[in-house]
Design a protein around this motif. Structure first.
Motif, short mmCIF file in Angstrom:
data_model
loop_
_atom_site.label_atom_id
_atom_site.label_comp_id
_atom_site.label_asym_id
_atom_site.label_seq_id
_atom_site.Cartn_x
_atom_site.Cartn_y
_atom_site.Cartn_z
N ALA A 94 -19.40 -15.67 -20.16
CA ALA A 94 -18.02 -15.55 -19.65
C ALA A 94 -17.72 -14.14 -19.16
CB ALA A 94 -17.02 -15.96 -20.73
N THR A 95 -18.41 -13.16 -19.68
CA THR A 95 -18.23 -11.78 -19.24
C THR A 95 -18.95 -11.55 -17.91
OG1 THR A 95 -18.11 -11.04 -21.53
CG2 THR A 95 -18.54 -9.36 -19.90
N GLU A 100 -15.29 -8.04 -10.39
CA GLU A 100 -14.10 -7.30 -9.94
C GLU A 100 -12.94 -7.45 -10.92
OE1 GLU A 100 -13.67 -5.02 -7.62
OE2 GLU A 100 -15.80 -5.23 -7.14
N GLU A 101 -12.85 -8.59 -11.58
CA GLU A 101 -11.76 -8.84 -12.52
C GLU A 101 -11.79 -7.86 -13.70
OE1 GLU A 101 -12.76 -12.62 -10.36
OE2 GLU A 101 -13.93 -11.06 -11.35
N TRP A 102 -12.96 -7.31 -14.00
CA TRP A 102 -13.10 -6.37 -15.12
C TRP A 102 -12.87 -4.92 -14.72
CZ3 TRP A 102 -12.75 -8.60 -19.51
CH2 TRP A 102 -13.34 -9.83 -19.76
N ARG A 104 -11.88 -1.49 -14.37
CA ARG A 104 -10.89 -0.65 -15.05
C ARG A 104 -9.90 -1.43 -15.91
NH1 ARG A 104 -10.16 3.17 -9.94
NH2 ARG A 104 -12.00 4.45 -10.25
N LYS A 105 -10.28 -2.61 -16.33
CA LYS A 105 -9.42 -3.43 -17.20
C LYS A 105 -9.54 -2.88 -18.63
CE LYS A 105 -7.92 -6.88 -16.08
NZ LYS A 105 -6.65 -7.27 -15.47
N PRO A 106 -8.43 -2.49 -19.25
CA PRO A 106 -8.49 -2.06 -20.64
C PRO A 106 -8.92 -3.23 -21.54
CG PRO A 106 -6.48 -1.29 -19.61
CD PRO A 106 -7.10 -2.28 -18.67
N VAL A 107 -9.94 -2.98 -22.35
CA VAL A 107 -10.48 -4.01 -23.23
C VAL A 107 -10.61 -3.44 -24.64
CG1 VAL A 107 -12.41 -5.58 -23.69
CG2 VAL A 107 -11.78 -5.06 -21.33
N TRP A 131 -19.15 -1.75 -20.10
CA TRP A 131 -19.21 -0.52 -19.30
C TRP A 131 -19.93 -0.77 -17.98
CZ3 TRP A 131 -21.29 3.01 -23.76
CH2 TRP A 131 -20.22 3.38 -24.59
N LYS A 132 -21.01 -1.54 -18.03
CA LYS A 132 -21.81 -1.80 -16.82
C LYS A 132 -21.01 -2.56 -15.76
CE LYS A 132 -25.63 -0.88 -16.21
NZ LYS A 132 -26.19 0.28 -15.54
#
Length: 185
Positions: A94-95, A100-102, A104-107, A131-132
């Motif tokens: 799922a990751t 693009e959706e990830w 700089r998304k705070p996780v 991170w990748k």
């Protein structure tokens, strides 16, 4: 009010980490921190993907829905169990299907185990993968050891005061990151 997506990562029968996802949903709502939605990978039951969403010709409607939920979230909180020193294949799948959706998304990451270490071995692998794909992982962690003794089936902690105190610090890091990101866009 910010919107937080909580990914409940286990699809295993008899899973226990979902208890922590339920706890965080209630904690965030009760403290009026933001709106929240649990993205339960058990409900999606994605097949193993052979390509990222952006390159898929006819994506599954559930995959597009999932991608949209990640995209519109101001932050994501992942609740994952530790399986043999790593995280579930369902979460990896799922990751990796998104990119693009990830960006700089705070996780924030909460790890769960039946043992005394609270899923500490998961952190390195999940964080490196995030991170990748350019996600922005927050520095605070929320390990949950001895899940059977720590939370009941409804997500109620055995030591509510202590857990709430830890959650306040953990969630404040996620909120800070979400606010910082919004100022930088």
């Amino acid at each position: 009010m910010p919107h937080i997506a909580i990914i409940s990562a286990s699809v295993r029968t008899g899973r226990k980490s979902h208890r922590v996802a339920l706890y965080f949903k209630k904690y965030i709502e009760d403290n009026k921190i933001g709106t929240v939605e649990i993205i339960d990978l058990m409900e999606y039951q994605f097949p193993v993907f052979s390509e990222r969403l952006q390159y898929t010709k006819d994506p599954l409607p559930k995959l597009v829905e999932y991608a949209d939920k990640i995209k519109v979230a101001d932050g994501v909180l992942i609740v994952t169990p530790e399986y043999n020193g790593g995280y579930p294949a369902a979460l990896k799948n799922a990751t990796d299907v998104l990119y693009e959706e990830w960006h700089r998304k705070p996780v924030a990451i909460s790890t769960v185990s039946n043992g005394p270490w609270g899923g500490a071995q998961v952190i390195t692998s999940i964080q490196f993968s995030l991170w990748k794909i350019r996600a922005w992982t927050v520095p605070a962690l929320f390990p949950v050891p001895m899940i059977d003794k720590s939370f009941d089936e409804n997500g109620v902690p055995a030591d509510k005061e202590g857990v709430d105190k830890r959650a306040a610090v953990f969630i404040s890091e996620l909120v800070w990151s979400m606010e910082a990101r919004s100022k930088m866009q």
